[in-house]
Scaffold this motif. Structure first.
Motif, PDB file in Angstrom:
ATOM      1  N   THR A  48       0.532  -1.485   0.595  1.00  0.00           N
ATOM      2  CA  THR A  48      -0.089   0.016  -0.094  1.00  0.00           C
ATOM      3  C   THR A  48       0.595   1.455   0.200  1.00  0.00           C
ATOM      4  O   THR A  48       0.325   2.483   0.085  1.00  0.00           O
ATOM      5  CB  THR A  48      -1.009   0.181   1.757  1.00  0.00           C
ATOM      6  N   THR A  49       2.103   1.286  -0.438  1.00  0.00           N
ATOM      7  CA  THR A  49       3.079   1.949  -0.414  1.00  0.00           C
ATOM      8  C   THR A  49       2.575   3.629  -1.398  1.00  0.00           C
ATOM      9  O   THR A  49       1.609   2.665  -1.724  1.00  0.00           O
ATOM     10  CB  THR A  49       4.466   1.593  -0.789  1.00  0.00           C
ATOM     11  N   GLY A  50       2.517   4.609  -0.553  1.00  0.00           N
ATOM     12  CA  GLY A  50       1.871   5.459  -1.531  1.00  0.00           C
ATOM     13  C   GLY A  50       0.114   5.683  -2.138  1.00  0.00           C
ATOM     14  O   GLY A  50      -0.430   6.856  -2.308  1.00  0.00           O
ATOM     15  N   VAL A  51      -0.259   4.779  -0.787  1.00  0.00           N
ATOM     16  CA  VAL A  51      -2.085   4.945  -1.145  1.00  0.00           C
ATOM     17  C   VAL A  51      -1.931   5.818   0.084  1.00  0.00           C
ATOM     18  O   VAL A  51      -1.994   5.189   1.264  1.00  0.00           O
ATOM     19  CB  VAL A  51      -2.519   3.093  -1.188  1.00  0.00           C
ATOM     20  N   GLU A  52      -2.826   7.062  -0.175  1.00  0.00           N
ATOM     21  CA  GLU A  52      -3.488   7.256   0.899  1.00  0.00           C
ATOM     22  C   GLU A  52      -4.988   6.973   1.954  1.00  0.00           C
ATOM     23  O   GLU A  52      -5.344   6.015   1.191  1.00  0.00           O
ATOM     24  CB  GLU A  52      -4.365   8.957   0.531  1.00  0.00           C
ATOM     25  N   PRO A  53      -4.797   7.002   3.298  1.00  0.00           N
ATOM     26  CA  PRO A  53      -5.921   6.372   3.939  1.00  0.00           C
ATOM     27  C   PRO A  53      -6.389   6.599   3.740  1.00  0.00           C
ATOM     28  O   PRO A  53      -6.245   8.242   4.122  1.00  0.00           O
ATOM     29  CB  PRO A  53      -5.149   6.554   5.458  1.00  0.00           C
ATOM     30  N   MET A  54      -7.762   6.457   3.792  1.00  0.00           N
ATOM     31  CA  MET A  54      -9.305   6.824   4.017  1.00  0.00           C
ATOM     32  C   MET A  54     -10.131   6.055   5.263  1.00  0.00           C
ATOM     33  O   MET A  54     -10.129   5.054   4.959  1.00  0.00           O
ATOM     34  CB  MET A  54      -9.664   6.686   2.394  1.00  0.00           C
ATOM     35  N   SER A  55     -11.150   7.172   5.257  1.00  0.00           N
ATOM     36  CA  SER A  55     -12.281   6.298   6.192  1.00  0.00           C
ATOM     37  C   SER A  55     -13.457   5.931   5.146  1.00  0.00           C
ATOM     38  O   SER A  55     -14.740   5.693   6.123  1.00  0.00           O
ATOM     39  CB  SER A  55     -11.803   7.045   7.128  1.00  0.00           C
ATOM     40  N   HIS A  56     -14.239   6.615   4.619  1.00  0.00           N
ATOM     41  CA  HIS A  56     -14.490   5.718   3.278  1.00  0.00           C
ATOM     42  C   HIS A  56     -15.203   6.416   1.707  1.00  0.00           C
ATOM     43  O   HIS A  56     -13.196   6.884   1.421  1.00  0.00           O
ATOM     44  CB  HIS A  56     -15.927   7.357   3.601  1.00  0.00           C
ATOM     45  N   VAL A  57     -15.564   5.044   0.933  1.00  0.00           N
ATOM     46  CA  VAL A  57     -14.578   5.124  -0.345  1.00  0.00           C
ATOM     47  C   VAL A  57     -15.137   5.797  -1.001  1.00  0.00           C
ATOM     48  O   VAL A  57     -14.437   6.543  -1.747  1.00  0.00           O
ATOM     49  CB  VAL A  57     -15.709   3.534  -1.027  1.00  0.00           C
ATOM     50  N   PHE A  58     -15.899   7.312  -0.478  1.00  0.00           N
ATOM     51  CA  PHE A  58     -16.089   8.484  -1.636  1.00  0.00           C
ATOM     52  C   PHE A  58     -15.849  10.092  -0.788  1.00  0.00           C
ATOM     53  O   PHE A  58     -16.079   9.453   0.576  1.00  0.00           O
ATOM     54  CB  PHE A  58     -17.377   8.619  -1.625  1.00  0.00           C
TER      55      PHE A  58
END
Length: 97
Positions: A48-58
């Protein structure tokens, strides 16, 4: 990777969830939990390198607006048919001494 859950852990989870499980139900729940943990382990293998963490899909955007009264509170209309009123309130007989 096989995650194993002990009988003690299952008993503790049952206590926390306030469940009374039969031996068969406990074994099935244990198998289901082990499958979930195995799946999480599999997800942890992803790069997941470079993938920004998120709490929602949208994306979640708050839509703020001015809080403006447009139709009033309707108190005059509500009190129009009151048998008795005082200070813009219903007047009722005293019920407690």
């Amino acid at each position: 990777m096989a995650n194993t859950i002990s009988d003690e852990t299952m008993e503790y989870v049952g206590i926390l969830a306030k469940l009374e499980l039969s031996h068969e139900e406990s074994e099935k729940a244990k198998h289901d939990m082990e499958s979930m943990l195995d799946y999480i382990d599999k997800l942890n293998e992803l790069d997941t390198t470079g993938v920004e963490p998120m709490s929602h899909v949208f994306p979640v955007d708050n839509r703020f607006r001015e809080d403006v009264v447009v139709n009033g509170d309707g108190s005059e209309l509500t009190l129009a048919n009151a048998p008795a009123k005082k200070d813009n309130q219903f007047k009722v007989p005293k019920t407690v001494d």
